[in-house]
Design a protein around this motif. Sequence first.
Motif, PDB file in Angstrom:
ATOM      1  N   PHE A  40      -8.777 -15.643  31.007  1.00 16.60           N
ATOM      2  CA  PHE A  40      -9.820 -15.038  31.527  1.00 16.60           C
ATOM      3  C   PHE A  40     -11.098 -15.013  30.820  1.00 16.60           C
ATOM      4  O   PHE A  40     -12.183 -14.481  30.949  1.00 16.60           O
ATOM      5  CB  PHE A  40      -9.779 -13.892  32.506  1.00 16.60           C
ATOM      6  N   ASN A  41     -11.036 -15.471  29.425  1.00 15.47           N
ATOM      7  CA  ASN A  41     -12.072 -15.457  28.333  1.00 15.47           C
ATOM      8  C   ASN A  41     -12.245 -16.914  28.128  1.00 15.47           C
ATOM      9  O   ASN A  41     -11.684 -17.642  27.402  1.00 15.47           O
ATOM     10  CB  ASN A  41     -11.590 -14.713  27.135  1.00 15.47           C
ATOM     11  N   PRO A  42     -13.422 -17.077  28.420  1.00 16.28           N
ATOM     12  CA  PRO A  42     -13.924 -18.767  28.183  1.00 16.28           C
ATOM     13  C   PRO A  42     -13.990 -19.126  26.844  1.00 16.28           C
ATOM     14  O   PRO A  42     -14.141 -20.175  26.664  1.00 16.28           O
ATOM     15  CB  PRO A  42     -14.967 -18.873  29.071  1.00 16.28           C
ATOM     16  N   ALA A  53     -12.292 -20.216  36.708  1.00 16.82           N
ATOM     17  CA  ALA A  53     -11.825 -19.156  37.171  1.00 16.82           C
ATOM     18  C   ALA A  53     -12.503 -17.698  36.408  1.00 16.82           C
ATOM     19  O   ALA A  53     -12.419 -16.857  36.842  1.00 16.82           O
ATOM     20  CB  ALA A  53     -10.312 -18.792  37.003  1.00 16.82           C
ATOM     21  N   SER A  54     -13.143 -18.205  35.336  1.00 15.58           N
ATOM     22  CA  SER A  54     -13.737 -17.060  34.323  1.00 15.58           C
ATOM     23  C   SER A  54     -15.034 -17.214  33.979  1.00 15.58           C
ATOM     24  O   SER A  54     -15.870 -16.302  34.973  1.00 15.58           O
ATOM     25  CB  SER A  54     -13.103 -17.464  32.862  1.00 15.58           C
ATOM     26  N   VAL A 133      -7.652 -12.040  18.153  1.00 13.33           N
ATOM     27  CA  VAL A 133      -6.925 -11.283  19.390  1.00 13.33           C
ATOM     28  C   VAL A 133      -6.769 -12.441  20.103  1.00 13.33           C
ATOM     29  O   VAL A 133      -7.605 -13.127  20.325  1.00 13.33           O
ATOM     30  CB  VAL A 133      -8.047 -10.165  19.933  1.00 13.33           C
ATOM     31  N   SER A 134      -5.620 -12.445  20.917  1.00  9.53           N
ATOM     32  CA  SER A 134      -5.422 -13.600  21.965  1.00  9.53           C
ATOM     33  C   SER A 134      -5.301 -14.955  21.006  1.00  9.53           C
ATOM     34  O   SER A 134      -5.667 -16.061  21.603  1.00  9.53           O
ATOM     35  CB  SER A 134      -6.279 -13.809  23.048  1.00  9.53           C
ATOM     36  N   VAL A 201      -9.439  -7.386  26.776  1.00 10.10           N
ATOM     37  CA  VAL A 201     -10.794  -7.786  26.956  1.00 10.10           C
ATOM     38  C   VAL A 201     -10.665  -9.350  27.688  1.00 10.10           C
ATOM     39  O   VAL A 201     -11.491 -10.031  28.366  1.00 10.10           O
ATOM     40  CB  VAL A 201     -11.377  -7.526  25.587  1.00 10.10           C
ATOM     41  N   ASP A 202      -9.533  -9.808  27.274  1.00 10.51           N
ATOM     42  CA  ASP A 202      -9.342 -11.204  27.578  1.00 10.51           C
ATOM     43  C   ASP A 202      -8.615 -11.394  28.987  1.00 10.51           C
ATOM     44  O   ASP A 202      -8.538 -12.191  29.679  1.00 10.51           O
ATOM     45  CB  ASP A 202      -8.660 -12.149  26.563  1.00 10.51           C
ATOM     46  N   ASN A 203      -7.546 -10.318  29.025  1.00 10.55           N
ATOM     47  CA  ASN A 203      -6.683 -10.336  30.326  1.00 10.55           C
ATOM     48  C   ASN A 203      -7.161  -9.544  31.452  1.00 10.55           C
ATOM     49  O   ASN A 203      -6.999 -10.139  32.563  1.00 10.55           O
ATOM     50  CB  ASN A 203      -5.304  -9.778  30.074  1.00 10.55           C
TER      51      ASN A 203
END
Length: 532
Positions: A40-42, A53-54, A133-134, A201-203
């Motif tokens: 969900f983080n483009p 979706a993001s 991160v991620s 932040v991403d999820n």
Amino acid sequence: MSTGKAVLALALSAMLPTGAAVAAATDTLIYCSEASPESFNPQIASSGPSFVASSQVLYNRLINFDPVKNTPVPSLATDWTISEDGKTYTFTLRQGVKFNSNKFFKPTRDFNADDVIFSVLRQKDASHPYHNVSQGSYEYFNDVGLDKLIKEVKKLDDYHVQFVLSEPNAAFLADWGMDFASILSAEYADAMLKKGTPENVDNWPIGTGPYVLQQYKQDAQIRYLANPHYWDGDVPTKHLIFSITPNVQTRLAKLQTNECQIIPAPAPVQFDEIKKNKDLTLHTVDALNVGYLAFNTEKKPLDNVLVRQALNYATDKNAIINAVFLGSGTVAKSPIPPKMMGFKQDLNDYAYDPQKAKELLKQAGQEKGFEVTLWSMPVQRPYNPNSRRIAEMIQSDWAKVGVKAKIVSYEWGEYLSGMRKGEHDTALFGWMSDNGDPDNFADVLLGCNSIKTGSNAARWCDKGYDEAVQKAKLVSNPTERAALYGQAQDIFYQQAPWIALANGKTFYATRSNVSGYSVSLMGSDFSKAKLN
């Protein structure tokens, strides 16, 4: 509804009605998405369904694009200035923009320059606390060269941000309307870092967009709730649901039964069926894209230009367009789409000529033929609506000149990863414009630096071509830029790192009572969509 989906619907029933009741609710809109998002983080995603979706639901960017002219217009930035030397861009930021909240965090301030700085430095600065991160892979940011181009980004005050570039770049402004340029909340990031849960932040994203993420069940459903304080006006539909439906036939069936009100990318063979149904509407959008087959020029015998030229002559592109696109595409000859600035109208193309192909293979010492793998995309795109069928037609054409192609396919994420690593011999792929600028095609797809980032699937580096496209970034005069891209396209034709196959139109279908939803250069806009 399948048993699995029925269970999911029951699990979510406390929040909203399901099945036909959901479809009938005027405050609920259901979109049949092609796939689950990678993230969900483009910033760290690379697929169209992930961006829809993001970035296109949850976030905004500094600029947007005029849907007709494809020119930059204000979004989170209300204005911008460019220095005379083309190296300094100063953005004036919109005031009074609210961030959404979630179960982990409620913002205490409006959007400001700190959020822009965070969104840039997370991608650019390898020492930034969020960079890894991620898994920290920022493919788009690096593909367009911003990691090297941006020399400095600084906050002048809460509502002014300045970028200093290492050199002029005519595409820089347009880059800030791309999905990866979505603005994240620095305050949220700081709070999650202190709690030891930066991946939230991403999820569980927080943006300034028209919707906020409410619930997600991988490979099944995404639920969003309208942003009650959206800066760009009221969002008319309270609930937005993505029903994740990879199969193109199932998507149409759900549209017909009103389980979905919007579907992306119907297959050309479905067009007549949609048109004949008074409850459905087929929409078409002129797109900027190209579908192609890339030769891995690092592998023998595809490192030989004569072999690549031969396989171009051996491929009947007109037959592919007629059999697969059914009026939804035209034959391509360039890496730059026809309606884009820089496209060379009189560029040569390879006619279908199997005899010429055999002659070139003989010159290359390959008169006995050879074997290659032909990677076929597992997904449907406007530039390639049926990859398997196209692969089979190419396989048949090549067999006529003695080249045996073994068709293989993989899950989409594995396909992208393997292609970026150069594991393929030949691969079907394509590109859709992110920002309306020819650099987004000419350099991102075929520039020498793009081999390292993985977006150059041909793994082809030609000094003359690269010099032309790099120089084209430095000049702002459209005529001068077009001439440079013309030189690059001539080299592309001569060196044949691809078979340029098709330029496709973008299609989507809706229930006839849907209004306000639109698709443009920047993708899907749900902010004004509603059921009448």
